[in-house]
Scaffold this motif. Structure first.
Motif, mmCIF file in Angstrom:
data_model
loop_
_atom_site.group_PDB
_atom_site.id
_atom_site.type_symbol
_atom_site.label_atom_id
_atom_site.label_comp_id
_atom_site.label_asym_id
_atom_site.label_seq_id
_atom_site.Cartn_x
_atom_site.Cartn_y
_atom_site.Cartn_z
ATOM 1 N N PHE A 54 1.234 -1.260 -0.168
ATOM 2 C CA PHE A 54 -0.001 -0.143 0.519
ATOM 3 C C PHE A 54 0.961 0.993 0.036
ATOM 4 C CE2 PHE A 54 -2.796 -3.733 2.177
ATOM 5 C CZ PHE A 54 -3.472 -3.202 1.029
ATOM 6 N N GLU A 56 2.095 4.887 1.039
ATOM 7 C CA GLU A 56 2.118 5.622 2.229
ATOM 8 C C GLU A 56 1.226 7.101 1.825
ATOM 9 O OE1 GLU A 56 5.369 6.253 3.712
ATOM 10 O OE2 GLU A 56 6.629 3.777 3.168
ATOM 11 N N LYS A 57 0.838 7.181 3.357
ATOM 12 C CA LYS A 57 0.155 7.973 3.229
ATOM 13 C C LYS A 57 0.947 10.235 3.498
ATOM 14 C CE LYS A 57 -4.239 5.818 5.534
ATOM 15 N NZ LYS A 57 -4.671 5.909 7.242
ATOM 16 N N PRO A 58 0.453 10.568 2.422
ATOM 17 C CA PRO A 58 1.248 11.516 2.722
ATOM 18 C C PRO A 58 0.553 13.056 4.204
ATOM 19 C CG PRO A 58 -0.389 11.653 0.902
ATOM 20 C CD PRO A 58 -0.399 10.721 1.560
ATOM 21 N N GLY A 59 2.551 12.949 4.446
ATOM 22 C CA GLY A 59 2.346 13.884 5.686
ATOM 23 C C GLY A 59 2.049 14.999 6.023
ATOM 24 N N ASP A 68 8.578 16.598 -1.499
ATOM 25 C CA ASP A 68 8.514 15.543 -0.530
ATOM 26 C C ASP A 68 9.833 15.032 0.096
ATOM 27 O OD1 ASP A 68 5.857 15.471 -1.322
ATOM 28 O OD2 ASP A 68 7.058 13.508 -3.169
#
Length: 82
Positions: A54, A56-59, A68
């Motif tokens: 999956f 990764e969810k962006p911060g 990034d």
């Protein structure tokens, strides 16, 4: 097969074509679970499911930072260190 079309646990995942020649005449090979024999090119190969990956969810983005990469502060250049 499950209702969603995936393989049930313990069942083989069936390849649709040979990864070497592209032929669709594949049969299970007697070498073990996940091994297949292509009748066209006579190659035997195995398949192995590694898992799901999956993203990764962006911060939260900081204002003005569209990159990034973490922000770098210039400490010294290689010429200054000499």
């Amino acid at each position: 097969m499950s209702a969603a079309g995936g393989a049930e646990p313990g069942q083989r995942a069936v390849p649709f074509y040979c990864p070497f020649c592209g032929d669709e005449d594949l049969r299970p090979h007697e070498e073990g679970h996940g091994t297949w024999l292509c009748s066209a090119c006579r190659r035997a190969f195995s398949l192995k499911f590694l898992g799901l990956v999956f993203a990764e969810k962006p911060g939260p983005a900081s204002p003005g930072n569209t990159s990034d990469a973490p922000a770098r502060t210039p400490s010294s250049t290689p010429e200054e260190e000499r």
